[in-house]
Design an enzyme around this catalytic site. Structure first.
Site, PDB file in Angstrom:
ATOM      1  N   TYR A 147      38.442 -19.103  56.610  1.00 40.20           N
ATOM      2  CA  TYR A 147      38.397 -20.525  56.232  1.00 40.20           C
ATOM      3  C   TYR A 147      39.734 -21.195  56.567  1.00 40.20           C
ATOM      4  CZ  TYR A 147      38.437 -24.481  52.878  1.00 40.20           C
ATOM      5  OH  TYR A 147      38.532 -25.712  52.276  1.00 40.20           O
ATOM      6  N   LYS A 151      40.561 -24.273  59.118  1.00 39.94           N
ATOM      7  CA  LYS A 151      41.197 -25.516  58.657  1.00 39.94           C
ATOM      8  C   LYS A 151      42.505 -25.765  59.408  1.00 39.94           C
ATOM      9  CE  LYS A 151      38.332 -26.975  55.412  1.00 39.94           C
ATOM     10  NZ  LYS A 151      37.602 -28.237  55.576  1.00 39.94           N
TER      11      LYS A 151
END
Ligand SMILES: NC(=O)c1ccc[n+]([C@@H]2O[C@H](COP(=O)([O-])OP(=O)(O)OC[C@H]3O[C@@H](n4cnc5c(N)ncnc54)[C@H](O)[C@@H]3O)[C@@H](O)[C@H]2O)c1
Length: 246
Positions: A147, A151
């Site tokens: 994740y 990002k």
């Protein structure tokens, strides 16, 4: 158009943009939630339409963008909030599938939306604006590698597109929230309370805290701002990730 506009940060962004007079396309994989939000805006006298959209599917994204343009005649702001982390094992035990899924949702999903919206953003009379929701996870070591890597990728994507399309009148900015009280924390009340104490500003964030930054960056007040990352993080990047991980 706000992707992920049916819940959480996206929903707060829809409400804020509508309150400032925007006509909003609420695009979400959860069509029922998007419809509720759009209905609420219309009842309050605003203009909003709901559309089902899965950012992992190119044709679904293209259909959603086409719907927004059909409905309102143009598209000048794209807000990318659809995304999320989910739970997975430690790095050493996390397989390719998890990596592929999280990169697809959080990074390529944003690429798909920007690509589909770009011709309309370039044609927008007052210039186009893209505001994407990243995370402090993309800026410092808070764990959650797949994740966080996705990002982080949004940062350099945003900077590159700002440089490339600025001359064509399209701005690209990233908002990087810290811990925000949305449904993703619903079953983690204890963690949320612990985290709140670690934030210099003494609380976790609310969706409206992020929506205010989204609305600013989308607006003409930010006409000379592009390629930036704006943390909305209650100061957590100032004290450093070690404080959260310990
Ligand atoms: N809540 C936090 O602490 C936090 C912190 C930093 C960043 N973020 C980021 O903020 C964004 C919004 O998160 P949130 O906390 O509001 O979560 P949320 O679950 O409340 O909202 C996410 C929305 O995206 C939609 N969505 C999910 N997958 C989708 C898909 N494939 N296509 C289209 N829509 C999809 C969901 O239906 C939902 O409406 C995410 O990108 C998340 O990574 C959240």
């Amino acid at each position: 158009m706000v992707t992920g506009g049916g819940h959480g940060i996206g929903r707060a962004s829809v409400r804020r943009l509508a309150s400032e007079g925007a006509s909003v396309t609420v695009a979400d994989i959860d069509l029922a939630a998007a419809q509720l939000v759009a209905e609420e805006i219309r009842k309050a006298g605003g203009a909003a339409v709901a559309v089902g959209c899965d950012v992992r599917d190119r044709s679904s994204v293209e259909t959603a963008v086409a719907r927004a343009v059909d409905e309102f005649g143009r598209l000048d702001v794209l807000v990318n909030t659809a995304g999320g982390g989910g739970r997975h094992p430690e790095f050493a035990d996390t397989g390719d599938e998890v990596w592929e899924d999280l990169i697809d949702l959080n990074l390529v999903g944003v690429v798909r939306c920007i690509r589909a919206a770009l011709p309309h953003l370039r044609a927008a009379p007052g210039g186009g604006s893209v505001v994407t929701i990243g995370s402090v996870n993309g800026m410092a070591t808070f764990g959650g590698e797949p994740y966080s890597a996705a990002k982080s990728g949004l940062q350099i994507l945003t900077a590159n597109l700002a440089a490339k399309y600025g001359p064509q009148g399209v701005r690209f900015n990233l908002v990087a929230p810290g811990t925000i009280r949305t449904r993703v924390w619903d079953d983690q009340a204890d963690s949320l309370a612990r985290l709140a104490r670690l934030y210099p500003l003494g609380r976790v964030g609310e969706p409206d805290d992020v929506a205010a930054a989204v609305a600013f960056l989308a607006s003409e007040d930010a006409a000379w701002i592009t390629g930036v990352v704006l943390p909305v993080d209650g100061g957590i990047l100032s004290v450093g990730p070690a404080r959260i991980q310990s």
